[in-house]
Design a protein around this motif. Structure first.
Motif, PDB file in Angstrom:
ATOM      1  N   PRO A 178       0.865  -1.412  -0.023  1.00  0.00           N
ATOM      2  CA  PRO A 178       0.100   0.096  -0.179  1.00  0.00           C
ATOM      3  C   PRO A 178       0.974   1.558   0.050  1.00  0.00           C
ATOM      4  N   ASP A 179       0.367   2.265  -0.556  1.00  0.00           N
ATOM      5  CA  ASP A 179       1.210   3.655  -0.739  1.00  0.00           C
ATOM      6  C   ASP A 179       0.847   4.339   0.625  1.00  0.00           C
ATOM      7  N   LEU A 180       1.632   4.135   1.649  1.00  0.00           N
ATOM      8  CA  LEU A 180       1.818   4.720   3.105  1.00  0.00           C
ATOM      9  C   LEU A 180       1.938   6.183   2.834  1.00  0.00           C
ATOM     10  N   THR A 181       2.140   6.923   1.980  1.00  0.00           N
ATOM     11  CA  THR A 181       2.237   8.130   1.658  1.00  0.00           C
ATOM     12  C   THR A 181       0.995   9.065   1.583  1.00  0.00           C
ATOM     13  N   LYS A 182       0.012   8.119   1.550  1.00  0.00           N
ATOM     14  CA  LYS A 182      -1.586   8.638   1.293  1.00  0.00           C
ATOM     15  C   LYS A 182      -2.136   8.230   2.627  1.00  0.00           C
TER      16      LYS A 182
END
Length: 177
Positions: free
Chosen positions: A39-43
């Motif tokens: 998952p894109d944990l920057t979002k």
């Protein structure tokens, strides 16, 4: 070419063929392929959707650091200041993966912006992946400093939970091993 030369060449070719076949068979017997996308944990909406529980915590004490199976771990006692998603006990010991911080008693992670090392006396937003990771207790997969204060973090993450998480891009990052 003489008889000895043909014999030596034949034996060498046979050995190469047998060795290459063994390498191919042995190399594929334990071979696996898997995707390394995550998952894109920057979002923040993705973060809010990804973890079963989230909270603003204050680290009370680092209780244990150890290495197992080539990986290093740190367990820390934390006090929950505010549940952001789900309900956690008032105090609990959580575990995270760590690396060597290049000084005695110092640790690091691969990405300190999304996965900070829990340090005593500091406040963090944590995302709990599971409440029991192979007997290690709750595992945190997201740790960032609580920069907005307790109430500010609560408001921010409440909003992030109600925002639609963006669709994950296709995963083309496959590793064979």
């Amino acid at each position: 070419m003489g008889t000895r030369m043909w014999t030596a060449a034949g034996l060498a070719g046979g050995l190469l063929l047998a060795g290459g076949s063994w390498y191919t068979i042995a190399g594929t017997a334990d071979s696996t392929s898997h995707a390394v996308c995550g998952p894109d944990l920057t979002k923040d909406p993705v973060v809010a959707d990804e973890f079963m529980a989230m909270a603003v915590v204050e680290t009370v004490k680092n209780t244990r650091a150890w290495t197992a199976g080539g990986s290093s771990f740190l367990s820390s006692r934390v006090r929950v200041l505010k549940d952001l998603k789900g309900t956690l006990p008032e105090t609990l010991t959580v575990t995270q993966g760590i690396g060597n911080g290049f000084a005695p008693g110092r640790y690091s992670t691969e990405n300190d912006e999304l996965y900070a090392v829990l340090e005593p006396g500091h406040r963090y937003v944590v995302g709990v992946e599971t409440m029991d990771s192979d007997g290690q207790g709750p595992w945190v997969g997201y740790v960032v400093p609580a920069k907005r204060g307790v109430d500010g973090e609560a408001a921010h993450w409440q909003e992030a939970q109600h925002a639609a998480a963006p669709a994950a891009p296709p995963c083309n990052d496959v590793v064979s091993g």
